[in-house]
Design an enzyme around this catalytic site. Structure first.
Site, PDB file in Angstrom:
ATOM      1  N   SER A 107       4.883   7.671 -15.502  1.00 52.71           N
ATOM      2  CA  SER A 107       3.584   7.372 -14.894  1.00 52.71           C
ATOM      3  C   SER A 107       3.652   7.127 -13.398  1.00 52.71           C
ATOM      4  O   SER A 107       2.630   7.241 -12.712  1.00 52.71           O
ATOM      5  CB  SER A 107       2.960   6.146 -15.573  1.00 52.71           C
ATOM      6  OG  SER A 107       3.816   5.022 -15.491  1.00 52.71           O
TER       7      SER A 107
ATOM      8  N   ASP B  78      -2.246  -2.347 -11.101  1.00 59.51           N
ATOM      9  CA  ASP B  78      -2.794  -2.704 -12.408  1.00 59.51           C
ATOM     10  C   ASP B  78      -1.824  -3.526 -13.260  1.00 59.51           C
ATOM     11  O   ASP B  78      -2.027  -3.678 -14.457  1.00 59.51           O
ATOM     12  CB  ASP B  78      -3.228  -1.449 -13.178  1.00 59.51           C
ATOM     13  CG  ASP B  78      -2.066  -0.480 -13.416  1.00 59.51           C
ATOM     14  OD1 ASP B  78      -0.917  -0.840 -13.095  1.00 59.51           O
ATOM     15  OD2 ASP B  78      -2.311   0.627 -13.930  1.00 59.51           O
TER      16      ASP B  78
ATOM     17  N   HIS C 101       1.725  -0.452 -12.390  1.00 59.20           N
ATOM     18  CA  HIS C 101       1.870   0.523 -11.315  1.00 59.20           C
ATOM     19  C   HIS C 101       1.531  -0.110  -9.969  1.00 59.20           C
ATOM     20  O   HIS C 101       0.908  -1.172  -9.913  1.00 59.20           O
ATOM     21  CB  HIS C 101       0.964   1.731 -11.597  1.00 59.20           C
ATOM     22  CG  HIS C 101       1.162   2.289 -12.975  1.00 59.20           C
ATOM     23  ND1 HIS C 101       0.311   1.978 -14.017  1.00 59.20           N
ATOM     24  CD2 HIS C 101       2.135   3.089 -13.481  1.00 59.20           C
ATOM     25  CE1 HIS C 101       0.746   2.589 -15.118  1.00 59.20           C
ATOM     26  NE2 HIS C 101       1.843   3.256 -14.820  1.00 59.20           N
TER      27      HIS C 101
END
Length: 387
Positions: free
Chosen positions: A43, A356, A359
């Site tokens: 991610s 968040d 990340h």
């Protein structure tokens, strides 16, 4: 999943032009430049693959506001408020932002493709089924699978009559390959399956071996410029602090925190051990493949510096608190994750290191990317490779 028939016509036409321009530039004596980027990882580098893979599922928060608000002004599938490290690398090399391979929209992939995906691992699903059946990746998206996607794309581009002979070799040799962060999900799945931190640490040699196998496959495919990223200090992530720290774990003791930063020492120790083994392995591969330029890109030191001295680098808010989240001491709650109705978002993401809880913000990614590009956190620097 049938992305190739939709993207191939544009990609092949552009590739034919690209190869012609390459030949002209070589004849004129122009210094070699990268014409494309191929990105792998999880991610931290996903520019939209996961939301395409999970299209139609309302729970995919990365496709909802406030994701993407800073730069794109809309969600793009990137797990951040804006650009990622791979985006800043593309901009510095004067290349288009790297398109997600799984996109269902027609795209020009002549300048490369992004195979990184949320949840991506170094180890295959089969490894988890054999050793950790209680917590298994939901998709087959390991590095080996991502390299399979790359091979599929390469064959499709070069099987067209519009592509010149030898296009595969030329395309790969003039491309930058970025094997982004891998390992954090592997260890995370093990911990989520009830394994101890020591058991997760015993997994490090297997994870590093899997990353190196992937890098060697790319070199054997003809890759000559490969950036291999380490992992970041997992003990500084708001998610980890909320889950494994005193707030989420009654057995967490005061000595488990780094008193300089407030990060969890043992989780950071796992990341440091992983990075040490990976850095040594990259050095070994350099000797094994002298014709290739292999770069170890440090992901740990830049994040650790931002956490230790945030104001020095322009981050005015608490470095362990997420900009977007559901409250608590670290503004992270799995019940009110960023993008869900119960979450709130800060007014200025550039003041935060973490976006968040898992990340980073665009501002943090920009700082890290600059260090990889100019050599502060990578040697040789990516810009040196481009000369």
């Amino acid at each position: 999943m049938e992305p190739l028939p939709m993207v191939l016509p544009l990609a092949v036409i552009a590739l034919s032009s690209l190869l012609h321009c390459t030949a002209v530039a070589a004849a004129a004596g122009t210094p070699p430049r990268f014409n494309s980027i191929f990105s792998f990882g999880n991610s931290y580098a996903d520019t939209g693959n996961f939301v395409r893979q999970c299209a139609g599922l309302p729970a995919v928060a990365f496709n909802h506001s406030p994701y993407g608000e800073t730069f794109f002004r809309r969600p793009t599938g990137r797990p951040s408020d804006g650009r990622l490290i791979i985006d800043f690398i593309a901009e510095a090399l004067e290349l288009p932002l790297v398109a997600p391979f799984l996109s269902r929209q027609p795209q020009d992939l002549s300048h490369g493709a992004n195979f990184a995906i949320v949840g991506g691992t170094a180890l295959d699903v089969g490894f988890f089924l054999r050793h950790n059946a209680a917590s298994v990746p939901p998709f087959r998206s390991s590095l080996r699978v991502q390299i399979g996607w790359f091979r599929r794309l390469r064959r499709s581009l070069c099987n067209s009559t519009a592509a010149a002979a030898g296009c595969g070799e030329r395309l790969v040799a003039r491309s930058l390959f970025v094997v982004g962060e891998l390992g954090s999900n592997d260890y995370g799945y093990f911990l989520a399956g009830g394994k101890s931190l020591q058991e997760a640490k015993s997994l490090v040699p297997e994870v590093v071996k899997a990353i190196c196998r992937g890098v060697e496959r790319l070199v054997e495919e003809g890759a000559r410029y490969v950036v291999v990223s380490g992992t970041l200090p997992a003990g500084c992530l708001p998610m980890a602090l909320a889950k494994y720290g005193a707030a989420g774990n009654a057995t967490a003791a005061e000595h488990e925190y780094d008193h300089r930063t407030g990060c969890l020492r043992r989780l950071n120790g796992l990341a440091q051990y992983h990075n040490w083994m990976l850095r040594e392995a990259v050095a070994h591969m350099r000797a094994k493949y002298p014709a290739a330029k292999l770069v170890y890109a440090d992901f740990y030191r830049p994040v650790a510096r931002l956490v230790r001295r945030p104001t020095k680098f322009g981050f005015s808010e608490g470095p362990l608190r997420a900009c977007c989240g559901g409250g608590g001491p670290y503004n992270y709650s799995p019940e009110a994750a960023c993008g869900s109705p119960g979450a709130t978002v800060c007014g200025d993401p550039s003041a935060y290191v973490h976006w968040d809880g898992i990340h980073l913000t665009e501002a943090a990614y920009k700082y890290i990317a600059n260090g990889w590009l100019n050599g502060l956190y990578a040697y040789p620097s990516i810009l040196d490779l481009a000369q």
